[in-house]
Design a protein around this motif. Sequence first.
Motif, PDB file in Angstrom:
ATOM      1  N   LYS A 279      -8.932 -13.134  -2.552  1.00 19.09           N
ATOM      2  CA  LYS A 279      -8.061 -11.926  -3.257  1.00 19.09           C
ATOM      3  C   LYS A 279      -8.732 -11.500  -4.510  1.00 19.09           C
ATOM      4  CE  LYS A 279      -5.263 -15.036  -4.856  1.00 19.09           C
ATOM      5  NZ  LYS A 279      -4.147 -15.342  -5.623  1.00 19.09           N
ATOM      6  N   VAL A 280      -9.082 -10.032  -4.868  1.00 16.62           N
ATOM      7  CA  VAL A 280      -9.990  -9.083  -5.496  1.00 16.62           C
ATOM      8  C   VAL A 280      -9.629  -8.988  -6.586  1.00 16.62           C
ATOM      9  CG1 VAL A 280     -11.967  -8.945  -3.851  1.00 16.62           C
ATOM     10  CG2 VAL A 280     -10.378  -7.267  -4.572  1.00 16.62           C
ATOM     11  N   LYS A 292      -1.965   0.582 -12.480  1.00 15.61           N
ATOM     12  CA  LYS A 292      -1.700   0.619 -11.607  1.00 15.61           C
ATOM     13  C   LYS A 292      -3.056   1.323 -10.761  1.00 15.61           C
ATOM     14  CE  LYS A 292       3.190  -0.064 -11.605  1.00 15.61           C
ATOM     15  NZ  LYS A 292       4.865  -0.130 -10.870  1.00 15.61           N
ATOM     16  N   SER A 293      -3.868   0.172  -9.203  1.00 17.99           N
ATOM     17  CA  SER A 293      -4.727   0.637  -9.030  1.00 17.99           C
ATOM     18  C   SER A 293      -4.245   0.148  -7.372  1.00 17.99           C
ATOM     19  CB  SER A 293      -5.886   0.120  -9.406  1.00 17.99           C
ATOM     20  OG  SER A 293      -6.340   0.379 -10.375  1.00 17.99           O
ATOM     21  N   THR A 310      -2.273  -4.525  -2.154  1.00 22.42           N
ATOM     22  CA  THR A 310      -1.854  -4.255  -3.265  1.00 22.42           C
ATOM     23  C   THR A 310      -0.723  -5.556  -3.260  1.00 22.42           C
ATOM     24  OG1 THR A 310      -2.697  -2.631  -3.568  1.00 22.42           O
ATOM     25  CG2 THR A 310      -1.614  -3.417  -5.682  1.00 22.42           C
ATOM     26  N   ASN A 311      -0.395  -6.259  -4.775  1.00 20.29           N
ATOM     27  CA  ASN A 311       0.397  -7.075  -4.683  1.00 20.29           C
ATOM     28  C   ASN A 311       0.718  -6.030  -6.891  1.00 20.29           C
ATOM     29  OD1 ASN A 311       1.682  -8.791  -6.604  1.00 20.29           O
ATOM     30  ND2 ASN A 311       0.847 -10.679  -5.412  1.00 20.29           N
ATOM     31  N   ALA A 312       1.641  -5.937  -5.759  1.00 22.13           N
ATOM     32  CA  ALA A 312       2.481  -4.727  -6.542  1.00 22.13           C
ATOM     33  C   ALA A 312       2.874  -5.283  -8.775  1.00 22.13           C
ATOM     34  CB  ALA A 312       3.785  -4.349  -6.258  1.00 22.13           C
ATOM     35  N   THR A 313       3.101  -6.617  -8.744  1.00 21.97           N
ATOM     36  CA  THR A 313       2.942  -7.669  -9.975  1.00 21.97           C
ATOM     37  C   THR A 313       1.431  -8.741 -10.030  1.00 21.97           C
ATOM     38  OG1 THR A 313       5.977  -8.533  -8.782  1.00 21.97           O
ATOM     39  CG2 THR A 313       4.095  -9.748 -10.371  1.00 21.97           C
ATOM     40  N   THR A 314       0.740  -8.377  -9.591  1.00 21.66           N
ATOM     41  CA  THR A 314       0.112  -9.329 -10.079  1.00 21.66           C
ATOM     42  C   THR A 314      -1.614  -7.953  -9.484  1.00 21.66           C
ATOM     43  OG1 THR A 314      -1.457  -9.788  -8.151  1.00 21.66           O
ATOM     44  CG2 THR A 314       0.276 -11.157  -9.811  1.00 21.66           C
ATOM     45  N   GLN A 315      -1.015  -6.735  -9.613  1.00 21.24           N
ATOM     46  CA  GLN A 315      -2.429  -6.077  -9.352  1.00 21.24           C
ATOM     47  C   GLN A 315      -3.315  -6.689  -8.779  1.00 21.24           C
ATOM     48  OE1 GLN A 315      -1.907  -2.389  -9.935  1.00 21.24           O
ATOM     49  NE2 GLN A 315      -0.166  -3.321  -8.885  1.00 21.24           N
ATOM     50  N   GLU A 316      -3.093  -7.792  -7.946  1.00 19.94           N
ATOM     51  CA  GLU A 316      -4.583  -8.287  -7.134  1.00 19.94           C
ATOM     52  C   GLU A 316      -4.558  -7.851  -5.417  1.00 19.94           C
ATOM     53  OE1 GLU A 316      -4.981 -12.534  -9.229  1.00 19.94           O
ATOM     54  OE2 GLU A 316      -3.078 -11.836  -7.385  1.00 19.94           O
ATOM     55  N   GLY A 317      -5.443  -7.564  -5.641  1.00 19.84           N
ATOM     56  CA  GLY A 317      -6.210  -6.911  -3.978  1.00 19.84           C
ATOM     57  C   GLY A 317      -5.920  -8.083  -2.781  1.00 19.84           C
ATOM     58  N   ALA A 339     -11.407   0.196  -6.005  1.00 28.26           N
ATOM     59  CA  ALA A 339      -9.679   0.011  -6.928  1.00 28.26           C
ATOM     60  C   ALA A 339     -10.403   1.680  -7.548  1.00 28.26           C
ATOM     61  CB  ALA A 339     -10.118  -1.230  -7.544  1.00 28.26           C
ATOM     62  N   THR A 340      -8.242   2.103  -6.760  1.00 29.79           N
ATOM     63  CA  THR A 340      -9.040   3.544  -7.635  1.00 29.79           C
ATOM     64  C   THR A 340      -7.383   3.427  -8.122  1.00 29.79           C
ATOM     65  OG1 THR A 340      -9.641   4.192  -5.316  1.00 29.79           O
ATOM     66  CG2 THR A 340      -8.410   5.774  -6.543  1.00 29.79           C
ATOM     67  N   ASN A 341      -7.335   4.203  -9.467  1.00 27.84           N
ATOM     68  CA  ASN A 341      -5.968   4.606 -10.513  1.00 27.84           C
ATOM     69  C   ASN A 341      -5.129   4.974  -9.131  1.00 27.84           C
ATOM     70  OD1 ASN A 341      -7.592   4.156 -13.725  1.00 27.84           O
ATOM     71  ND2 ASN A 341      -6.394   2.727 -12.139  1.00 27.84           N
TER      72      ASN A 341
END
Length: 779
Positions: A279-280, A292-293, A310-317, A339-341
Motif C-alpha cells: 500500500k502507498v 480524493k486522488s 484506490t481504496n475509496a475509504t482510506t484513500q490508499e493505493g 497520485a493525481t487529484n
Amino acid sequence: HGFKYLSNYLIWITWISVSCSTVDMAHLLPASLFKPGQRLLSRAKRGWVWNQMFVLEEFSGPDPILVGRLHTDKVENDTARYSLSGEGAGTIFAINEKTGDIHAMKRLDREEKAEYTLTAKVTNAITGQLLEPMTEFIIKVQDINDNAPKFTEGPYHAAVEEMSAVGTSVITVTATDADDPVYGNSAKLVYSILEGQPYFSVDPNSGKIALHGMDREMREDYQVVIQAKDMGGHMGGLSGTTTVSITLQDINDNPPKFSKSLYEFVIPEDLPLGKEGGKVKANDRDIGENAKSTYSIIEGDDQGVFEIITNATTQEGILQLRKPLDYESKRNYTLKVEATNIRSEPRSNGPFKDTATVKIVVEDSDEPPVFSKPMYLLEVDENAPINKIIGTVTARDPDATGSPIRYFIDRHTDLERQFNINVDNGRITLAKPLDRETDMWHNITVTATEVRNHSQISRAVVAIRVMDINDNAPEFATEYEAFLCENGKPGQVIQTVSAVDKDDPIQGHYFDYRLVPEMLNNPNFTIKNNQDNSISVLAKHDTFRRQKQEMYFLPIIVTDNGNPPMSSTNTLTIRVCGCSKDGIVQSCNVEAYVLPIGLSMGALIAILACIILLLVIVVLFVTLRRHKNEPLIIKDDEDVRENIIRYDDEGGGEEDTEAFDIATLQNPDGINGYLPRKDIKPDLQFMPRAGQHSGPNGVDVDEFINVRLHEADNDPTAPPYDSIQIYGYEGRGSIAGSLSSLETASSDSDQNYDYLREWGPRFRRLGELYSVGESDRET
C-alpha cells in the motif's frame, strides 16, 4: 436632567403663547388707525384653544411632572372647576380642579404607548353650568434614547470559500432600535467589529461583513463580534452586539503528497491474483472531494504484471497482481507510481499530482509441479494389448531446487482401473481390454507430486479416445415382422429392412445384403437393394394361403465394409394375413379364419381371461370358507400355532403362525396320545367337583391344599385360555429335558424343600407342609 427641564420649559412657553392669544388686543392699537363713525373691528376672544401637550418619557422625579394647564377667562372669581376624562384620566394623569394644572402621576414609556387622548371640561362651581364646550386634546409622550439597538436575526452563520478576493462579501447583519427616529437617533446606527480583525471588516453604515482573503488549511472557523451603536456612534449612545460564525469552505488548492519518496515491498511469488501486495498513501491537506486522488503506474511495468487501485475509504493505493510472479524469471521490479487529484481548481496554480518510487522484491516460494500441458489428448485402438503404452505426461518443479516428480492416477477418475502410469516417467499404459462400443472416451486425472515436498501436488486431465476397429458385425436395425396379404400382387414390397453397426468407420457404413445360399432359389421371396444401406423384400407370386402355410422365415446375410469385413445372418419373419380390398391387414392366423363372422381373436382372449378369473375367485372363496370351519382343537401333527415366532413389526397375530410346522419343536419320543391345549377352552366340560365338608374335628388343611393343587395341574379347563404359548420339547439331546412346569408329566417328588427351613421361622411351616405332602403322596 437638564434636558428634561429644558423640555418642560419649552412646554410652558408654548402654553403661555396659546393663552395670550386669547386676550383682546384692540385696545393696544393706536387710535389713528380707526376712522370716526366706523365700527371698531376686533378679533373675538376665544376661551381655551389647544391641540396637544407633551410629557417626557421615563421621568422619575420626586414629584409628579407638570404636563400643562387648562384655563378659561369666562369667570372672574375662583368659581371655575376643571375635570378630565379619557385615556389615563385619574390614573396616569391628574388635574387640579381649581387651577387646571395637569400632572403625570406615573413614569411613562413611549415604546408602550406614545400618546393619550383626553377630554377637558370646565364648569361653574356654583351653577354647574359648562363654561366652555368640552374639547378633546392629545398628550404626547416625548422620546428619550432609552433602548439599545438589537440584532433580531442573530446568531448568524455564514460560509465562504477560502482564498477569496479581499473585500468579498460574506454576510450582512442588521440591527433595529425601538426609539423614535427623530429623538432616539436609531436611524443613525453605526456598525463596528469588536472581535475578528484583521481577517474581516464591516461596513459601518450597512453592516456588510467582508473577507480579507484567508487559507482554510491555516484556520477553518472564525467567530466575529459585531457592534451596532446609535446616536451616530457618538458618546452617550447605546449599543448592541451579535456573533457571526464564519466557516471557510475548502477549494482544491493543495496537491497530493506521498508520505515518502521510496516504498519497498517483498512479495511472495505465489501471491494470488487480485490480492494485496503493498500500500502507498499520498496525503492531501484539502478535504472532501478535493482530497480524493487516483493512483497509477507510469513506469517500470511494461509486461502489465501489476496494477494499483484506490481504496475509496482510506484513500490508499493498493498494489495488486494482474499476472502471476515467477521468481525464476524475474526477481525484482522498480515501479514509478503517480497520485493525481480527481478534481482541479482553475484558481490554483501548480500541479495536482505527485510521484513516488516502488521497489518490489519477489520472494521464492515452493511451487507445485507444472505440467507441460494443462490437458493431454491420447488415442488408443480398442483392440490394443494389455500394457501397451498409450502416451506420456511430463511435469517439472519450477523451483530452483528442481525436485524429482512422481506421477499417479487419481483412481476416483478411473474406478475400473483401466490404465496404469509409471510413477517415475509418467508413461500411461493399458491395464484392461477396451471396448469402444461401451466407452468411447476415458477422462482420467494424473497428479504430479514433488519428492521433497509431498504437499506440492498438481493435476492434469488426460482424455483418452478409444479408436474404433471393425469388431462388430452388422445386424437388423430392429426385429422386423412382415405381413403378407393373401391377395397381394407379385413384386409387392413386403418389408423394407435396414441394418446398424456398433462400429464407426471413418469412411462411413456400407452394408451388403444377400440371401443365404440355400435360399437363393427361393420361389416365394426375393430382395432388392435400395442403394441407401437398406433392401426391400418382394413377393414372387400371389398364391399365398394361410391354410397352406401361415408363416415364412427368410434368412438374410448382412456384411459391412470393414477391414476385415464382418457379417451376420438375420432372419425376417413373414406372416400371411387376411387383408381387405385396400390391403389393410385384418387377421394373421388360421384359427381366425374359421371363427364365426364378427368374433375376433382379441375378443376370444378377453372372454377366456374373464372365465379364468372367475374360477380363481371361486376357488379362493371355497378355500377361505373351509379354513374358517376347521375346529380350534386339531391334531398335533397339524398344529401350527405352537411355533416361536419373532415379529419385527406391530402386525400379525396367531394367524401368522399357520404357515409354520410345529413338528420340528415337538418331542418325537414323547407321548403320542392326545394332549389337551392350555391356550384354548376345550369343548369337553368336566363335572363340578363335589364339595368336601369338614368333620367334627375340622379340615385337614395339608390334604386339602395338595388335592386342590393336583386337580389344578391336571384340569384342561383351567384358565388362562389364550395367554401363553407352551412348548413341550426343548430339542433332542438336551440334558435338561423339559423346562415347562405347566405341562410336565413328572411330579414334584424329586424336589427337596428342606432349604425352606433354612430361610427362617417364616418359611419353616411352608417347608413342613410340602414335606408332608410328598410323604403322603408316596404312601
